[in-house]
Motif scaffolding. Structure first.
Motif, PDB file in Angstrom:
ATOM      1  N   GLU A 191       0.821  -1.216   0.000  1.00 46.91           N
ATOM      2  CA  GLU A 191       0.000   0.000   0.000  1.00 46.91           C
ATOM      3  C   GLU A 191       0.859   1.272   0.000  1.00 46.91           C
ATOM      4  N   ASP A 192       0.409   2.261  -0.754  1.00 38.17           N
ATOM      5  CA  ASP A 192       1.075   3.568  -0.793  1.00 38.17           C
ATOM      6  C   ASP A 192       0.362   4.499   0.189  1.00 38.17           C
ATOM      7  N   VAL A 193       0.674   4.342   1.462  1.00 37.41           N
ATOM      8  CA  VAL A 193       0.046   5.145   2.513  1.00 37.41           C
ATOM      9  C   VAL A 193       1.130   5.891   3.273  1.00 37.41           C
ATOM     10  N   GLU A 194       0.712   6.927   3.990  1.00 37.82           N
ATOM     11  CA  GLU A 194       1.670   7.718   4.763  1.00 37.82           C
ATOM     12  C   GLU A 194       1.047   8.112   6.087  1.00 37.82           C
ATOM     13  N   PHE A 195       1.700   7.739   7.184  1.00 38.64           N
ATOM     14  CA  PHE A 195       1.250   8.134   8.524  1.00 38.64           C
ATOM     15  C   PHE A 195       2.423   8.045   9.480  1.00 38.64           C
ATOM     16  N   ASN A 196       2.258   8.634  10.648  1.00 39.58           N
ATOM     17  CA  ASN A 196       3.275   8.596  11.697  1.00 39.58           C
ATOM     18  C   ASN A 196       2.564   8.730  13.034  1.00 39.58           C
ATOM     19  N   VAL A 197       2.471   7.627  13.774  1.00 36.21           N
ATOM     20  CA  VAL A 197       1.738   7.627  15.038  1.00 36.21           C
ATOM     21  C   VAL A 197       2.564   6.894  16.097  1.00 36.21           C
ATOM     22  N   SER A 198       2.182   7.097  17.349  1.00 36.49           N
ATOM     23  CA  SER A 198       2.870   6.442  18.463  1.00 36.49           C
ATOM     24  C   SER A 198       1.850   5.811  19.390  1.00 36.49           C
ATOM     25  N   ILE A 199       2.142   4.584  19.819  1.00 40.12           N
ATOM     26  CA  ILE A 199       1.263   3.821  20.708  1.00 40.12           C
ATOM     27  C   ILE A 199       2.107   3.314  21.866  1.00 40.12           C
ATOM     28  N   LEU A 200       1.552   3.338  23.061  1.00 37.01           N
ATOM     29  CA  LEU A 200       2.278   2.822  24.218  1.00 37.01           C
ATOM     30  C   LEU A 200       2.735   1.385  23.959  1.00 37.01           C
ATOM     31  N   ALA A 201       3.979   1.098  24.293  1.00 36.95           N
ATOM     32  CA  ALA A 201       4.529  -0.229  24.037  1.00 36.95           C
ATOM     33  C   ALA A 201       3.722  -1.319  24.733  1.00 36.95           C
ATOM     34  N   LYS A 202       3.262  -1.044  25.949  1.00 32.26           N
ATOM     35  CA  LYS A 202       2.478  -2.056  26.665  1.00 32.26           C
ATOM     36  C   LYS A 202       1.148  -2.326  25.956  1.00 32.26           C
ATOM     37  N   ASN A 203       0.590  -1.318  25.296  1.00 27.49           N
ATOM     38  CA  ASN A 203      -0.648  -1.537  24.541  1.00 27.49           C
ATOM     39  C   ASN A 203      -0.395  -2.396  23.306  1.00 27.49           C
ATOM     40  N   ILE A 204       0.694  -2.129  22.607  1.00 24.61           N
ATOM     41  CA  ILE A 204       1.045  -2.947  21.443  1.00 24.61           C
ATOM     42  C   ILE A 204       1.267  -4.390  21.866  1.00 24.61           C
ATOM     43  N   ARG A 205       1.964  -4.576  22.984  1.00 28.92           N
ATOM     44  CA  ARG A 205       2.230  -5.931  23.486  1.00 28.92           C
ATOM     45  C   ARG A 205       0.921  -6.669  23.768  1.00 28.92           C
ATOM     46  N   ASP A 206      -0.025  -5.983  24.401  1.00 27.00           N
ATOM     47  CA  ASP A 206      -1.312  -6.615  24.723  1.00 27.00           C
ATOM     48  C   ASP A 206      -2.153  -6.859  23.473  1.00 27.00           C
TER      49      ASP A 206
END
Length: 365
Positions: free
Chosen positions: A187-202
């Protein structure tokens, strides 16, 4: 509400939704799980305020809607009861309680007031990527350990996820180390976001062998996986461009197999503790030596000649955990690159060119 549902099916989806529920939330009703039966869908919802999960199943012989309705039941107790039962279950509720029945068993649970549960927006929107679930898990696993655990600087506790030029990038840093992995996407998409590492892990704590849909907006990140929507809030802070700390020029290079380096690290680390895990690395006259010390208790000295190095004498003090974490993401041959001032150490592998790990040395060799 009244349902007839197979125990194994209910157990499976309850376990999935349970991954988002905090057993000790600030709002008591958040201990609960919503069960909703409407039209031909049975929906289960759980949330801890940061992560929310919704799973839908279509009415069938294994999940029959007798009377529609919507309830909020304490998840922990409900889950424990379901695990003890067998066969088909009858769930029947009034305004205040839920009855769980089999041919030989009967339980009655008091319900929470569903009006006390916050409204959760599960609408799906944002830039879309199709990706294998295992690839997502691998991207997160290879960087997540380098996120900070000090919540005084929240943005450093995050995984930064960005996409540009058909590349998906995950990065983390705690200022002492930096981890990056890049994956090609269609996909030709563009974004830049941040998520808490503990949330990604869960969020990624599921087993799945399929491709999933990932949606990213400036408000939330969403995974669609096998009838389940898993979503997390985005951290509303700017993740600075830390990639500039990665050097592009190096003076020396150490080549060593992961197995060999792991072996000498494990031998040297056996006497040190999690709170004090400093090691000293010395290369001279074709010998690599690692020293470790535990004050007034023990010291260790481990050597190897199974490596190649193109520089002069080298002395470094390192955090052994940081080095172990950095090499853990690679499979075999390691390239450890050092700048002229020896203040930045980059670990790479030709077998996995899209992964980069950076650590900084400690003072006091």
């Amino acid at each position: 509400m009244e349902l007839k549902i197979n125990k194994l099916l209910l157990d499976y989806i309850t376990d999935r939704v349970a991954k988002a529920v905090d057993p000790n939330p600030f709002i008591p009703a958040m201990k609960g799980m919503i069960i909703e039966a409407q039209d031909n869908l049975i929906t289960l919802i759980g949330s801890n305020g940061e992560i929310s999960i919704k799973h839908e199943i279509k009415a069938s012989m294994d999940a029959e809607i007798i009377t529609p309705g919507r309830i909020l039941v304490e998840l922990s107790l409900f889950r424990n009861i379901i695990k003890k039962l067998e066969g088909d279950l009858i769930l029947k509720s009034d305004d205040k309680s839920l009855e769980i029945k089999t041919e030989n068993d009967n339980y009655r649970l008091n319900l929470y007031s569903i009006s006390d549960y916050p409204e959760i927006d599960f609408s799906v929107y944002g830039d879309q990527i199709k990706i294998k679930w295992e690839d997502l898990k691998s991207l997160a696993k290879d960087v997540i350990f380098a996120a900070s655990s000090n919540e005084l600087n929240l943005i450093l506790c995050c995984v930064n996820i960005s996409a540009q030029n058909h590349k998906l990038k995950f990065i983390t840093t705690d200022r002492y180390r930096y981890a990056e992995e890049v994956k090609e996407i269609n996909e030709d998409v563009e974004f830049n976001v941040s998520i808490l590492a503990k949330n990604i892990r869960d969020m990624l704590n599921f087993e799945c062998n399929e491709e999933v849909l990932l949606y990213v907006s400036d408000q939330k990140i969403i995974f669609e996986i096998e009838g389940t929507i898993i979503q997390s809030k985005i951290v509303d802070q700017v993740y600075q461009d830390v990639s500039r700390i990665v050097p592009t020029e190096f003076e020396t290079e150490l080549k060593i197999s992961k197995r060999e380096l792991n072996n000498i690290l494990n031998k040297a680390s056996v006497i040190i503790t999690e709170n004090y895990n400093k090691i000293k690395l010395h290369i001279n006259d074709g010998v690599l030596t690692i020293w470790s010390t535990r004050d007034e208790i023990a010291n260790a000295e481990v050597k190897t000649q199974n490596f190649s190095y193109d520089g002069g004498e080298l002395k470094l003090a390192l955090n052994s955990k940081f080095l172990k974490d950095a090499i853990s993401v690679f499979d075999e041959n390691l390239r450890i690159l050092l700048t002229r001032d020896k203040l930045r150490i980059v670990v790479k592998s030709d077998e996995k060119p899209n992964i980069l790990q950076l650590i900084t040395p400690q003072k006091g060799f």
